[in-house]
Design a protein around this motif. Structure first.
Motif, PDB file in Angstrom:
ATOM      1  N   LEU A 182      -2.774  58.096  -8.613  1.00  0.00           N
ATOM      2  CA  LEU A 182      -3.918  58.248  -9.436  1.00  0.00           C
ATOM      3  C   LEU A 182      -5.257  57.731  -8.698  1.00  0.00           C
ATOM      4  O   LEU A 182      -6.342  58.124  -8.425  1.00  0.00           O
ATOM      5  CB  LEU A 182      -3.797  57.476 -10.813  1.00  0.00           C
ATOM      6  CG  LEU A 182      -4.944  57.821 -11.757  1.00  0.00           C
ATOM      7  CD1 LEU A 182      -4.950  59.424 -12.012  1.00  0.00           C
ATOM      8  CD2 LEU A 182      -4.414  56.947 -13.186  1.00  0.00           C
ATOM      9  N   SER A 183      -4.714  56.509  -7.938  1.00  0.00           N
ATOM     10  CA  SER A 183      -5.903  55.722  -7.013  1.00  0.00           C
ATOM     11  C   SER A 183      -6.642  56.678  -5.879  1.00  0.00           C
ATOM     12  O   SER A 183      -7.619  56.592  -5.409  1.00  0.00           O
ATOM     13  CB  SER A 183      -5.388  54.398  -6.511  1.00  0.00           C
ATOM     14  OG  SER A 183      -5.189  53.699  -7.616  1.00  0.00           O
ATOM     15  N   ALA A 184      -5.470  57.619  -5.482  1.00  0.00           N
ATOM     16  CA  ALA A 184      -5.898  58.369  -4.215  1.00  0.00           C
ATOM     17  C   ALA A 184      -6.282  59.758  -4.515  1.00  0.00           C
ATOM     18  O   ALA A 184      -6.692  60.442  -3.603  1.00  0.00           O
ATOM     19  CB  ALA A 184      -4.429  58.711  -3.366  1.00  0.00           C
ATOM     20  N   GLU A 241      -9.569  64.220  -7.705  1.00  0.00           N
ATOM     21  CA  GLU A 241     -10.083  65.221  -8.733  1.00  0.00           C
ATOM     22  C   GLU A 241     -10.892  64.138  -9.909  1.00  0.00           C
ATOM     23  O   GLU A 241     -10.652  62.960  -9.720  1.00  0.00           O
ATOM     24  CB  GLU A 241      -8.815  65.759  -9.401  1.00  0.00           C
ATOM     25  CG  GLU A 241      -7.888  66.533  -8.582  1.00  0.00           C
ATOM     26  CD  GLU A 241      -6.629  66.843  -8.702  1.00  0.00           C
ATOM     27  OE1 GLU A 241      -6.292  67.941  -9.514  1.00  0.00           O
ATOM     28  OE2 GLU A 241      -5.829  66.142  -8.322  1.00  0.00           O
ATOM     29  N   THR A 242     -11.415  64.877 -10.734  1.00  0.00           N
ATOM     30  CA  THR A 242     -11.965  64.433 -11.982  1.00  0.00           C
ATOM     31  C   THR A 242     -11.098  63.560 -12.950  1.00  0.00           C
ATOM     32  O   THR A 242     -10.259  64.683 -13.247  1.00  0.00           O
ATOM     33  CB  THR A 242     -13.059  64.947 -12.673  1.00  0.00           C
ATOM     34  OG1 THR A 242     -14.177  65.456 -11.587  1.00  0.00           O
ATOM     35  CG2 THR A 242     -13.744  64.508 -13.732  1.00  0.00           C
ATOM     36  N   VAL A 243     -11.173  62.532 -13.485  1.00  0.00           N
ATOM     37  CA  VAL A 243     -10.270  61.652 -14.373  1.00  0.00           C
ATOM     38  C   VAL A 243     -10.949  61.230 -15.201  1.00  0.00           C
ATOM     39  O   VAL A 243     -11.824  60.584 -15.044  1.00  0.00           O
ATOM     40  CB  VAL A 243      -9.200  61.120 -13.523  1.00  0.00           C
ATOM     41  CG1 VAL A 243      -8.230  60.325 -14.462  1.00  0.00           C
ATOM     42  CG2 VAL A 243      -8.391  61.349 -12.568  1.00  0.00           C
ATOM     43  N   TYR A 244     -10.688  61.323 -16.450  1.00  0.00           N
ATOM     44  CA  TYR A 244     -11.251  60.706 -17.607  1.00  0.00           C
ATOM     45  C   TYR A 244     -10.226  59.817 -18.429  1.00  0.00           C
ATOM     46  O   TYR A 244      -8.874  60.262 -18.621  1.00  0.00           O
ATOM     47  CB  TYR A 244     -11.826  61.530 -18.772  1.00  0.00           C
ATOM     48  CG  TYR A 244     -12.983  62.427 -18.197  1.00  0.00           C
ATOM     49  CD1 TYR A 244     -14.236  61.730 -17.901  1.00  0.00           C
ATOM     50  CD2 TYR A 244     -13.004  63.749 -18.010  1.00  0.00           C
ATOM     51  CE1 TYR A 244     -15.321  62.523 -17.214  1.00  0.00           C
ATOM     52  CE2 TYR A 244     -14.011  64.347 -17.215  1.00  0.00           C
ATOM     53  CZ  TYR A 244     -15.113  63.850 -17.097  1.00  0.00           C
ATOM     54  OH  TYR A 244     -16.160  64.484 -16.519  1.00  0.00           O
ATOM     55  N   GLU A 273      -8.386  52.203 -11.822  1.00  0.00           N
ATOM     56  CA  GLU A 273      -8.647  50.862 -11.907  1.00  0.00           C
ATOM     57  C   GLU A 273      -8.136  50.186 -12.980  1.00  0.00           C
ATOM     58  O   GLU A 273      -7.570  49.162 -12.974  1.00  0.00           O
ATOM     59  CB  GLU A 273      -9.961  50.731 -11.568  1.00  0.00           C
ATOM     60  CG  GLU A 273     -10.587  49.165 -11.694  1.00  0.00           C
ATOM     61  CD  GLU A 273     -12.105  49.064 -11.630  1.00  0.00           C
ATOM     62  OE1 GLU A 273     -12.674  48.235 -12.538  1.00  0.00           O
ATOM     63  OE2 GLU A 273     -12.668  49.956 -10.961  1.00  0.00           O
ATOM     64  N   LEU A 274      -8.435  50.829 -14.106  1.00  0.00           N
ATOM     65  CA  LEU A 274      -7.718  50.190 -15.396  1.00  0.00           C
ATOM     66  C   LEU A 274      -6.466  50.119 -15.286  1.00  0.00           C
ATOM     67  O   LEU A 274      -5.812  49.171 -16.304  1.00  0.00           O
ATOM     68  CB  LEU A 274      -8.348  51.223 -16.673  1.00  0.00           C
ATOM     69  CG  LEU A 274      -9.976  51.133 -16.818  1.00  0.00           C
ATOM     70  CD1 LEU A 274     -10.351  51.953 -17.609  1.00  0.00           C
ATOM     71  CD2 LEU A 274     -10.178  49.628 -17.371  1.00  0.00           C
ATOM     72  N   LEU A 317      -3.965  46.915 -16.039  1.00  0.00           N
ATOM     73  CA  LEU A 317      -2.947  46.803 -17.122  1.00  0.00           C
ATOM     74  C   LEU A 317      -1.539  46.643 -16.416  1.00  0.00           C
ATOM     75  O   LEU A 317      -0.855  45.770 -16.978  1.00  0.00           O
ATOM     76  CB  LEU A 317      -2.983  48.240 -17.694  1.00  0.00           C
ATOM     77  CG  LEU A 317      -1.849  48.376 -18.608  1.00  0.00           C
ATOM     78  CD1 LEU A 317      -1.952  47.333 -19.822  1.00  0.00           C
ATOM     79  CD2 LEU A 317      -1.767  49.839 -19.254  1.00  0.00           C
ATOM     80  N   LEU A 318      -1.247  47.174 -15.227  1.00  0.00           N
ATOM     81  CA  LEU A 318       0.108  47.121 -14.761  1.00  0.00           C
ATOM     82  C   LEU A 318       0.180  45.555 -14.201  1.00  0.00           C
ATOM     83  O   LEU A 318       1.272  44.934 -14.291  1.00  0.00           O
ATOM     84  CB  LEU A 318       0.470  47.849 -13.614  1.00  0.00           C
ATOM     85  CG  LEU A 318       0.604  49.618 -14.309  1.00  0.00           C
ATOM     86  CD1 LEU A 318       0.532  50.544 -13.022  1.00  0.00           C
ATOM     87  CD2 LEU A 318       1.763  49.493 -15.170  1.00  0.00           C
ATOM     88  N   ASP A 319      -0.961  45.066 -13.541  1.00  0.00           N
ATOM     89  CA  ASP A 319      -0.732  43.820 -12.869  1.00  0.00           C
ATOM     90  C   ASP A 319      -0.819  42.596 -13.971  1.00  0.00           C
ATOM     91  O   ASP A 319      -0.353  41.632 -13.733  1.00  0.00           O
ATOM     92  CB  ASP A 319      -2.049  43.512 -11.881  1.00  0.00           C
ATOM     93  CG  ASP A 319      -2.078  44.528 -10.807  1.00  0.00           C
ATOM     94  OD1 ASP A 319      -0.780  44.874 -10.311  1.00  0.00           O
ATOM     95  OD2 ASP A 319      -2.870  44.570  -9.981  1.00  0.00           O
TER      96      ASP A 319
END
Length: 170
Positions: free
Chosen positions: A134-136, A139-142, A148-149, A153-155
């Motif tokens: 997802l970080s790499a 494409e457009t992501v909503y 980053e979010l 959350l995982l950290d």
């Protein structure tokens, strides 16, 4: 997505529940959508949609998840984020008040199970993403900044109270 606008939210906004669905490997499930009139305009987004009838946000989250992904074996967690957004889609403007729930599942098999007519015309797939993928992504992501979010959350785990994300007006 969801088919029927519900204007019962704040300032007449459509009330929407979305799901940050994580599998045992902490991958997130996203749907791939496009503008019905122009399939070259594409994006990835979280499962979810508008509240129907007298259902609450939790009920809508679980119903939408089942309809859009076929995933029914879930543990619904807390609301992580809230977001106001406004965007053009299918010839109209959508104003939404979105609540993002954390959910966990061991069920990784998916299916575009019970899509609405609008979703049939605008959703063309789904896939599990790692945080790194997802970080790499280019494409457009909503919502904006989802990579980053998700990493936060995982950290750090879920926030004590829902984080209000910046409004997204497209």
């Amino acid at each position: 997505m969801g088919a029927d606008p519900d204007t019962g939210g704040a300032s007449g906004a459509r009330r929407v529940s979305r799901v940050i669905l994580l599998d045992p490997a902490d991958r997130i499930l996203l749907l791939h959508g496009h503008e019905p009139a122009d399939p070259t305009v594409t994006w990835w987004f979280t499962p979810g949609g508008g509240l129907e009838g007298d259902e609450n946000h939790e009920q809508a989250a679980l119903r939408e998840l089942a309809e859009e992904t076929g995933v029914t074996d879930v543990r619904l967690g807390p609301v992580l984020w809230r977001r106001r957004c406004s965007f053009p889609f299918d010839g109209r403007r959508w104003d939404q008040d979105e609540w993002y729930y954390l959910a966990r599942t061991t069920q990784t098999a998916t299916a575009l199970a019970a899509l609405t007519e609008l979703e049939v015309r605008s959703v063309d797939g789904l896939r599990w993403w790692t945080s790194a993928e997802l970080s790499a992504a280019h494409e457009t992501v909503y919502p904006d900044r989802l990579a980053e979010l998700l990493q936060r959350l995982l950290d750090e785990g879920p926030p004590r109270t829902p984080i209000v994300l910046a409004p997204e007006i497209v």
